[in-house]
Each structure stands twice: as structure tokens, then as C-alpha cells.
Scaffold this active site. Structure first.
Site, PDB file in Angstrom:
ATOM      1  N   ALA A  26      12.340 183.797 -16.706  1.00 33.46           N
ATOM      2  CA  ALA A  26      13.144 185.018 -16.768  1.00 33.46           C
ATOM      3  C   ALA A  26      14.432 184.874 -15.963  1.00 33.46           C
ATOM      4  CB  ALA A  26      12.332 186.200 -16.235  1.00 33.46           C
ATOM      5  N   GLY A  27      15.494 185.488 -16.457  1.00 34.37           N
ATOM      6  CA  GLY A  27      16.759 185.450 -15.724  1.00 34.37           C
ATOM      7  C   GLY A  27      17.837 186.236 -16.439  1.00 34.37           C
TER       8      GLY A  27
ATOM      9  N   GLN B 186      30.681 176.382 -11.649  1.00 29.78           N
ATOM     10  CA  GLN B 186      31.031 177.078 -12.885  1.00 29.78           C
ATOM     11  C   GLN B 186      31.782 178.355 -12.527  1.00 29.78           C
ATOM     12  OE1 GLN B 186      30.780 176.129 -16.055  1.00 29.78           O
ATOM     13  NE2 GLN B 186      31.818 178.021 -16.680  1.00 29.78           N
ATOM     14  N   PHE B 187      33.022 178.425 -12.921  1.00 31.05           N
ATOM     15  CA  PHE B 187      33.859 179.579 -12.582  1.00 31.05           C
ATOM     16  C   PHE B 187      33.167 180.875 -12.995  1.00 31.05           C
ATOM     17  CE2 PHE B 187      37.134 182.731 -13.068  1.00 31.05           C
ATOM     18  CZ  PHE B 187      38.035 182.454 -12.053  1.00 31.05           C
TER      19      PHE B 187
ATOM     20  N   GLN C 180      30.500 182.266 -11.657  1.00 31.67           N
ATOM     21  CA  GLN C 180      29.048 182.345 -11.532  1.00 31.67           C
ATOM     22  C   GLN C 180      28.557 182.044 -10.117  1.00 31.67           C
ATOM     23  OE1 GLN C 180      27.093 180.025 -14.656  1.00 31.67           O
ATOM     24  NE2 GLN C 180      26.996 181.869 -15.901  1.00 31.67           N
TER      25      GLN C 180
ATOM     26  N   TYR D 150      24.973 183.486 -10.012  1.00 30.42           N
ATOM     27  CA  TYR D 150      24.028 182.750 -10.857  1.00 30.42           C
ATOM     28  C   TYR D 150      23.804 181.332 -10.331  1.00 30.42           C
ATOM     29  CZ  TYR D 150      22.006 180.921 -15.222  1.00 30.42           C
ATOM     30  OH  TYR D 150      21.186 180.358 -16.172  1.00 30.42           O
TER      31      TYR D 150
ATOM     32  N   TYR E  15      23.853 173.672 -21.974  1.00 30.12           N
ATOM     33  CA  TYR E  15      24.087 174.694 -23.001  1.00 30.12           C
ATOM     34  C   TYR E  15      23.122 174.488 -24.167  1.00 30.12           C
ATOM     35  CZ  TYR E  15      28.201 176.368 -20.564  1.00 30.12           C
ATOM     36  OH  TYR E  15      29.040 176.921 -19.627  1.00 30.12           O
TER      37      TYR E  15
END
Length: 248
Positions: free
Chosen positions: A91-92, A149-150, A152, A155, A187
Site C-alpha cells: 500500500a502507498g 526525484q523532483f 517527491q 515519497y 516505472y
């Protein structure tokens, strides 16, 4: 309901793209699968789709960011199925945005859903696993927990924290028959990724050396391997599965 020992798998966030293939793969492997969900409306549609495809997982509702709700869910699973032998923390959520504009609410929501949830679920299953001398915990992180990662910060911090958690718990239970590992997908062709503009997807694919998005089934096969009894000597590891997008 009773089942054979070492035959029950819990997948959190089961109704998403990755979760769906994980559930199918684990059921194909012979596990009784407890599928966690948060939204009843989505879960009803998902259950019907799974049954139409020949799968009938047991559904259990809980917001995994809530410690008490997870406790109630695990009690229900234990009462209806038995001890959880395999836990997949899948989950996220994301709440992206440049850090200079990030609200405390979006920071907290992502940390609770992506990292606190791992603590909550592991804390409620770890002692029964130790007592029976067997268990597999698989935490689904992200390539963006390994690299920058720009937009985030929240996250990436949560996903990186997940592996720090994995490594430490792994050594604490290494002699108890319980393994703890992380998978960090790149991805993947989930519904969410496929819904973005095609031009954006093309840019993403150009950055992947293999030249395509990953398949949800490919993540599920790695989950299947780490969940197996034959993976007993693997613990505290972080498996990158990103098509060469980030190597180290």
C-alpha cells in the site's frame, strides 16, 4: 476456516495494479490470500473482476496507516484464516510537489501511508511469525527511494526509510526463520502510469535502458520468489527492478 500451515499471504493495497497481479501470482502459487483494501466501492468492483478471472481472494478492510485498524484486521485474518505467513507491504500513495511548497499535511499523509503502514503491519504479524519459526516480509519500495526525484521529498524519504527499516528488522529476526526484504520497482505499466499523457510516457521510456515500462506481472514474480521457502538465505536485501534506469 482452517488452512495448512505456512500457506497464508496478506497483500496490502491489493486492489491496485501491482497488488492485483501479486494476489493472482500468490494464489497461483497455492497461498490463501488475504487482500487488504481501504475503499469498499473499489473493492466490490475489484472482487467481481477477480472472480470473473477465476480468483477468489479473501478481502479485509483497513486503513494500514492506522495502527489500531491494522490490529483489528490481523485479528480477523487470524480468526478466519490463521497466522499470516507472508506479508507484502504494497500500500502507498503520492502527494507530489516541490518541497518549498509542500504542506505538513502532504508530508504526513505520505509518511503515514508509505512508511508508518510498514511498521503497523509488521508489528502485528512479527510475533506470531517468530513463534511459529517461519515468515516472509516483502516491502514494496521504489526506485525513487534510491535516487533523487523532483517533487517527491516526502515519497522518496518514506521509500528510503522503508529499506532502512527492512535491513534492521531482517537482522533482528534472522535466526527466527523470518526473512525481510525490499523490492524497488521503477516505472511500471499500471493504470495510473498508463493514464498519463502519451508524450510524458514516451519521455519516461526514453530514460529506461531496456526501452519499455515494467510489467506488473514482473514485480509479482519477484514477490513470488522472495515469498518462497527456497528464498530462505535472502534477507535484508533490496531488489532493484527498474529496467536499468538506476544502477549501483
Amino acid at each position: 476456516m482452517t488452512t495448512d500451515k505456512k500457506n497464508i499471504a496478506l497483500v496490502t493495497g491489493a486492489t491496485g495494479g501491482l497488488g492485483t497481479d501479486m494476489v493472482k501470482q500468490l494464489m497461483d502459487d497455492g497461498y490463501v490470500v488475504a487482500a487488504n483494501y481501504r475503499s469498499p466501492n473499489k473493492a466490490e468492483v475489484w472482487k467481481a473482476e477477480m472472480e470473473a478471472a477465476g480468483y477468489a481472494p479473501q478481502l479485509f478492510q483497513a486503513d494500514v496507516s492506522d495502527f489500531a485498524q491494522v490490529g483489528n484486521m490481523i485479528e480477523q485474518i487470524e480468526a478466519e484464516l490463521g497466522t499470516v505467513d507472508i506479508l507484502v507491504n504494497n500500500a502507498g500513495i503520492t502527494r507530489d510537489g516541490a518541497f518549498k511548497k509542500m504542506s505538513p499535511e502532504n508530508w504526513d499523509a505520505v509518511m503515514r501511508a508509505n512508511l508508518y503502514s510498514v511498521f503497523n503491519c509488521c508489528r502485528h504479524v512479527i510475533n506470531p511469525m517468530i513463534e511459529q519459526g517461519y515468515g516472509r516480509i516483502i516491502n514494496i519500495s521504489s526506485v525513487n527511494g534510491q535516487r533523487a526525484q523532483f517533487g517527491q521529498c516526502n515519497y522518496a524519504a518514506a521509500k528510503a526509510g522503508m529499506h532502512g527499516f527492512t535491513k534492521t528488522l531482517a537482522i533482528e529476526v534472522a535466526r527466527k526463520g523470518v526473512t525481510v526484504n525490499t523490492i524497488s520497482p521503477g516505472y511500471i505499466a499500471t493504470d495510473m502510469v498508463m493514464a498519463v499523457d502519451e508524450s510524458v510516457r514516451e519521455k519516461i521510456v526514453k530514460g529506461i535502458p531496456i526501452g519499455r515500462l515494467g510489467g506488473t506481472y514482473e514485480i509479482a514474480h519477484l514477490v513470488s520468489f522472495l515469498a518462497s521457502k527456497d528464498a530462505a538465505f535472502i534477507t535484508g536485501a533490496n531488489y532493484a527492478i527498474n529496467g536499468g534506469q538506476h544502477v549501483y
